[in-house]
Enzyme design. Structure first.
Site, PDB file in Angstrom:
ATOM      1  N   HIS A  18       0.825  -1.209   0.000  1.00 18.05           N
ATOM      2  CA  HIS A  18       0.000   0.000   0.000  1.00 18.05           C
ATOM      3  C   HIS A  18       0.863   1.264   0.000  1.00 18.05           C
ATOM      4  O   HIS A  18       0.579   2.218  -0.694  1.00 18.05           O
ATOM      5  CB  HIS A  18      -0.902  -0.033   1.231  1.00 18.05           C
ATOM      6  N   HIS A  57     -10.409   2.322  -2.301  1.00 21.88           N
ATOM      7  CA  HIS A  57     -10.677   1.878  -0.930  1.00 21.88           C
ATOM      8  C   HIS A  57     -11.508   0.603  -0.996  1.00 21.88           C
ATOM      9  O   HIS A  57     -12.638   0.549  -0.539  1.00 21.88           O
ATOM     10  CB  HIS A  57     -11.384   2.980  -0.129  1.00 21.88           C
TER      11      HIS A  57
END
Lengths: 270, 949
Positions: free
Chosen positions: B221, B292
């Protein structure tokens, strides 16, 4: 003559203050966006201004109901100042969340003259009939019989502008309150049906008669906005500040902007 | 003993919504649902009934529509279910009630809230359980109970400050791997060994906080390991030949093209949280799209909610004022039968509704117009929905400071820190399975948009006054990522003791790691701190002075006197071993397909396909008007129900110029299943033609890439990813449009099933004069209709292929030289020659022309050039580079000259309210007249029939 100073009240979560400031400026006023905290500290006062505008947004996130928290703060901290503003006949305008705040503070929609007490509330703005936030353009008519003096110059005018709210359904406590609102000229704006012609034409505008989507939220008697007994305080759910320039309009002929409303407001603030 | 207050509204539309949703989850007997809000008030001192009564009248109860009761729960009507947020989950109503009580000087209150549902009807236990599980509560963040639920308060533990030492010395590879998975570190053996070596060298064991910081900083990430890896790709073409190529970093390849192109209007690319381009000589625009996905799968509202919050902070992270939002959403089919739902997965309908509500809640409350997007429904997204959230910002040219100075304070502004949001970065860097909910519940959060709104106001003013030297957002990894990143060059010294907490009892590593939304970190010169504090006070924003930029080159963190972290920044940022990965890709075999018959049903079927059909039901929940600058809206036409190609936004405060920004997107994951390389070029083309269609200048376009892929450690997933990146770099060169930022979200797999390779291309451009911006609805009866571009016979990845189940695998060939046509179209629009324009994408030219007819409520009569296709393919293919233009007949000659070989006249706008589609040959001769003839009203019905589903 210098431009009338207009107070635009910002509480945390207010978000159409910039839109409102642009409209006031185009109408010839001098807008000043001030946070409630600064007002509370006395750095800026209501009395310094010729008119008060409470703009749209989600003050305090609309927690506990739209406008409830800011309404409480107005009652607790600014009751005296606000009452002086109204007594002086300065115009007060609440748009969308600002309208919700004025209603829930008791400044609008109270039948008795005793202001700013929650018990006095006889009308409210509650969840849209369809149960959700909705954004769409609507057509409004300034009520021909509206009592508000500063709306006088634009009585019977058509305004096209967007609504963007989830709690905008106007409800009266009972039929006698509704009758009283009508009888006393407290209804200021009603939703209209602008007809099914390919291009918007003012002549084809007629009452929304409760029908969705012309009446976007199920408001009683198509009421989009009201004023108080003094006529100084006006509130409405739609956003005339978002239609003050021609390119802001999605389609249709020029005109029917919200600018005359802000010009009337600024004129009364002089 | 907390006091209970119940508030019930006479007419709550939420109750009606639950009644109408019940049959969709298989419950027939629910007749009525009464919804009440429950407030548990826990006072430090005495709390009289008068006080509570006052609280109710002043803030809790709307006397016109609601009533309340104090004390015991109301007698149940039917079956009562109560739902409350788990302790520690953001509860904004509770917080505001506590503040109101303070303002009313009633008492020092702690509040916890719940919602009570009285379910009335013919319901057994099972039915109540189904309603509760599928409609009322989500176990990830809520608790529910049949009957009265005891109040849920966070236990206020006294902070017994502990820093744990985690021994690594002597651990074997398998022990290291076990440790990594037990602690949710998502680090591989190689990476664990590097950490082991570092701490062996300095002669001690890492602390829990050090290990967690490394895991966050080194997570996919945060550091994009796959995009930085060296990759060897073995590509097998359809004829069986293989070629092996080496790729020295996918991110580097994307950056390289941007550096090559380097247009004068590019301000910065790939250096900050968002890319920046010039708007005019005074202002710049910042643009970013984030994903997301994992959080939205588990808690759709909260996941999407904080997705918007995160990307808006990326814009704040380049000192820009956020001015608009976008979103692109990929879901499983909303009519998926319950028996086909995977265990541990929410139903696509629930995910869709929750995601849309979450986006609406955050964007609307921030006062940002949500103006552009797309929704794709495909079975490949059942286990892994994709939620792309984008944001656009405006900043004064050159106003974003980037260099923290020695001695600057490390300052955090915004929300308080809680236990929510721990492990967000590592969680999103792993695949999911049915047990994911239990292990990572804490990674899912509910947003607090009003706190973020405060940060927006503060950053704008602080930037204007030059009060900080650097800024970044607290994203996944919280302080550990933000401070670690900002202090990379200088080193920092931090004390966590002063950090404001939502509740006590957090361990130092939790404070350091928690994502806890709505925070920004700034480097503030000591003599600017007071001025910043004053601005924060004005806007109800909390500020914490965490420490200083030390010059030591080290990351040193304490909690009071307790040492928490002491590591070199160099190891933290450069110690990660580079990955060497192998990738494979096999071109799919070509398949011949038989074209179905062309008829009216075909057109109505295309219009009703979920990917084509109206998104009005979603779009209207977003405020697309706030900030008074929306020029071209998501819905266009007289009845505002035609789909727009792109959004045109006039930033508030830029009235000195007629220029406006254009935002568009392109994605075609169905093509990606067959050919990810072509998908990249076709998605890019779609974004560009959308942008050009509203008047955007093709010579001022900046692009964002967003890759959502499966597990990149599997060579086939990685192979298709490499191919897509190749498509992006080739595309950027062919279109002469630089990528300015991007994001990859990998590991979108559920129990071994990856999402379809999904690349979103977002485009940001300009219109020089907003009065020249057009939409797809502006045409008049008698206007000519023109087609720009040629069709393709390949139907692979098209809506028609999906609708008819053709099984086509050949996808349309990307354009070699796209710019001349787009420049020609742009000149025509800029010259005012075009009354309406619409791009041909999902559903081909048939859907495009029908959508224009719907938007304008006019008839159209068109004969589409066959371009070597059969009639079906001619009308439904989704080949690139095609636009339908409407123009006045009197401009026929000049428009013809402007478009040159790129444009052909194909029909006209008619007064008869019918959509008539035929096919013409190479010389304009009719091959088939009026193959499709559909009334505009019927087209509207097909297009909107699934609006509310």
């Amino acid at each position: 003559m210098s431009a009338a100073p207009i107070l635009i009240v910002h509480a945390s979560g207010t978000n159409r203050d910039g839109d409102a400031a642009q409209a006031i400026e185009l109408a010839g006023g001098s807008p000043r966006i001030v946070h409630v905290n600064q007002l509370r500290r006395g750095e800026v006062t209501f009395a310094d201004h010729a008119g008060v505008l409470i703009p749209g947004g989600f003050s305090y996130g609309d927690s506990l109901g739209a406008g409830q928290r800011l309404a409480l703060e107005l009652r607790l901290w600014f009751a005296q100042e606000l009452s002086e503003v109204v007594t002086a006949g300065k115009p007060v305008l609440g748009i969308c969340n600002g309208f919700q705040v004025l209603v829930k503070a008791g400044l609008l929609g109270a039948v008795s003259e005793h202001r700013l007490a929650p018990e006095n509330r006889q009308v409210t703005l509650t969840d849209n009939a369809r149960g959700r936030f909705e954004c769409r353009w609507v057509t409004l008519r300034v009520e021909p019989a509206v009592r508000s003096t500063w709306l006088g110059p634009i009585r019977d005018t058509i305004i096209r502008c967007p609504v963007a709210h989830g709690e905008g359904r106007f409800v009266s406590a009972d039929d006698s309150v509704s009758a009283e609102l009508e009888a006393q000229g407290l209804v200021a704006f009603r939703y209209q049906d602008s007809g099914a012609t390919p291009v918007f034409q003012p002549d084809s505008v007629r009452a929304a008669a409760g029908a969705y989507p012309a009446n976007p939220n199920g408001s009683a008697a198509d009421i989009a906005g009201i004023c108080d007994h003094s006529g100084a305080v006006v509130g409405l759910m739609p956003h005339p500040e978002d239609h003050v320039l021609d390119w802001q309009r999605p389609n249709g002929d020029p005109g029917a902007t919200g600018l005359p409303l802000f010009k009337a407001f600024v004129a009364a603030a002089r | 003993m907390p006091l209970r207050v119940t508030v019930t509204s006479h007419s709550d539309p939420q109750g009606e919504a639950i009644v109408s949703a019940a049959p969709l989850v298989g419950v027939r007997g629910l007749a009525q649902c009464r919804v009440s809000r429950v407030y548990h008030l826990d006072a430090a001192g005495p709390l009289g009934n008068d006080d509570v009564d006052r609280l109710c009248r002043e803030v809790l109860v709307d006397p016109v529509v609601a009533e309340y009761s104090i004390g015991a729960a109301l007698p149940a009507m039917g079956r009562a279910v109560e739902v409350a947020a788990l302790p520690g989950v953001t509860d904004l109503d509770a917080r505001e009630l506590e503040r109101a009580a303070q303002q009313l000087q009633i008492a020092d209150l702690r509040v916890s809230t719940a919602v009570r549902y009285d379910l009335i009807g013919d319901l057994d236990d099972r039915a109540v359980a189904v309603i509760t599980r599928r409609l009322l509560a989500n176990d990830t963040i809520e608790q529910s109970h049949q009957g009265t639920l005891a109040p849920a308060f966070v236990a206020q533990a006294d902070a017994d400050c502990r820093v744990e030492s985690v021994p690594l010395r002597g651990l074997s590879d398998s022990e290291l791997q076990t440790l990594s998975s037990q602690r949710l570190l998502s680090l591989d053996t190689e990476e664990m060994r590097a950490i082991q070596r570092y701490f062996d060298d300095i002669g001690r064991s890492p602390t829990d906080a050090e290990l967690e910081t490394l895991a966050q900083t080194w997570s996919e990430h945060c550091v994009h390991k796959t995009f930085r890896a060296a990759i060897e790709l073995t590509h097998t073409s359809a004829d069986g030949r293989t070629t092996v190529t080496r790729h020295d970093g996918l991110l580097a390849a994307l950056r390289e093209v941007t550096e090559e192109l380097d247009p004068w209007w590019l301000r910065s690319a790939f250096v900050d949280d968002a890319g920046i381009v010039a708007f005019d000589d005074r202002f710049d625009l910042a643009f970013k799209v984030e994903t997301h996905n994992h959080p939205s799968a588990l808690e759709p509202f909260g996941g999407a909610n904080t997705g918007v919050g995160g990307v808006v902070r990326d814009i704040l992270g380049v000192s820009a004022r956020p001015i608009a939002c976008t979103n692109v959403l990929c879901f499983g089919p909303v009519d998926l039968p319950a028996e086909r739902l995977l265990a541990g997965v929410l139903h696509p309908r629930r995910i869709r509704d929750g995601v849309v509500a979450g986006i609406a809640d955050y964007g609307n409350k921030l006062g940002l117009p949500t103006v552009n997007g797309a929704v794709v429904y495909d079975e490949g997204y059942i286990g892994n929905p994709l939620v792309y959230c984008g944001a656009l910002g405006l900043l004064v040219n050159g106003s974003h400071p980037r260099a923290a100075q020695l001695g600057d304070r490390v300052v955090s502004i915004g929300g308080r820190v809680g236990r929510d949001g721990i492990h967000g970065a590592t969680f999103s860097s792993a695949t999911m399975d049915a047990s994911t909910v239990d292990s990572v519940g804490a990674a899912v959060q509910i947003g607090d948009p009003i706190t973020e709104k405060g940060c927006i106001e503060v950053v704008e003013r602080a930037c204007g006054l030059g009060l900080y030297n650097a800024i970044t957002d607290c994203g996944a990894g919280g302080f550990s990522s933000a401070v670690g990143e900002m202090g990379e060059d200088l080193g920092v010294e931090i004390d966590l003791e002063g950090v404001r907490l939502k509740y006590s009892g957090l361990q130092p590593w939790e404070i350091w790691l928690s994502e806890a939304q709505e925070r920004m970190v700034m480097a503030v010169p000591p003599d600017s701190l007071l001025a910043l504090q004053q601005i924060c006070d004005d806007w109800d924003v909390e500020l914490t002075d965490l420490g200083s930029f030390s010059g030591s080159g080290k990351l040193v963190v304490r909690h009071g006197d307790t040492p928490v972290i002491d590591m070199s920044m160099d190891f933290l940022h450069n110690g990660l071993p580079r990955r060497e990965l192998t990738a494979t890709f096999i071109d799919p075999p070509s398949t011949a397909v038989e074209s179905p018959r062309v008829d009216a049903e075909m057109l109505l079927g295309l219009l009703a396909h979920p990917d084509v059909a109206s998104k009005e039901d979603i779009v209207r929940r977003y405020d697309h008007e706030v900030r008074a600058g929306t020029v071209v809206r998501p819905l266009v036409g007289r009845n505002a129900d035609g789909p727009a190609d792109a959004a045109v936004i006039k930033p508030l405060g830029t009235q000195h110029t007629p220029a406006a920004a254009v935002v568009s997107n392109g994605l075609c994951p169905r093509v990606g299943r067959h050919d990810p390389y072509a998908m990249a070029l076709l998605a890019l083309d779609e974004a560009v033609r959308n942008l050009v269609a509203v008047g955007g200048d093709p010579d001022r376009v900046a692009l964002l890439d967003n890759f959502c892929w499966g597990d990149p450690t599997r060579s086939d997933r990685l192979g298709s990813l490499v191919r897509a990146v190749q498509g992006c770099t080739d595309g950027a060169r062919r279109y002469a449009m630089p990528f300015i930022s991007g994001k990859d979200s990998l590991f979108n797999e559920f129990e071994g099933r990856p999402v379809p390779p999904t690349l979103l291309i977002s485009a940001l451009g300009l219109v020089a004069d907003l009065n020249r911006a057009i939409d797809s609805a502006g045409m008049s009866v008698g206007d000519d209709l023109w087609l720009v571009g040629r069709g393709s016979a390949a139907l692979g990845g098209s809506v028609a292929d999906a609708l008819y189940g053709l099984g086509a695998t050949d996808v349309p060939a990307p354009l070699d030289d796209p710019l001349p046509r787009y420049r020609a179209v742009h000149s025509a629009i800029a010259a005012g020659l075009v009354s309406a324009a619409h791009d041909c994408s999902d559903g081909g030219i048939a859907a495009a022309i029908a959508e224009m007819a719907i938007a304008a409520r006019h008839g159209v009569a068109v004969e589409v050039p066959a371009d070597g296709c059969d009639e079906f393919a001619a009308l439904t293919n989704e080949g690139p580079g095609r636009l339908v233009l409407a123009a006045q007949r009197s401009d026929r000659d000049v428009l013809g000259q402007t478009l040159g070989v790129n444009g052909r006249r194909i029909g006209e706008v008619t007064a008869n309210s019918r959509i008539s589609l035929g096919v013409q040959g190479a010389n304009g001769e009719t091959i088939a007249a009026a193959l499709v003839c559909v009334d505009v009203g019927d087209a509207v019905r097909a297009f909107t029939s699934s609006v509310a589903t």
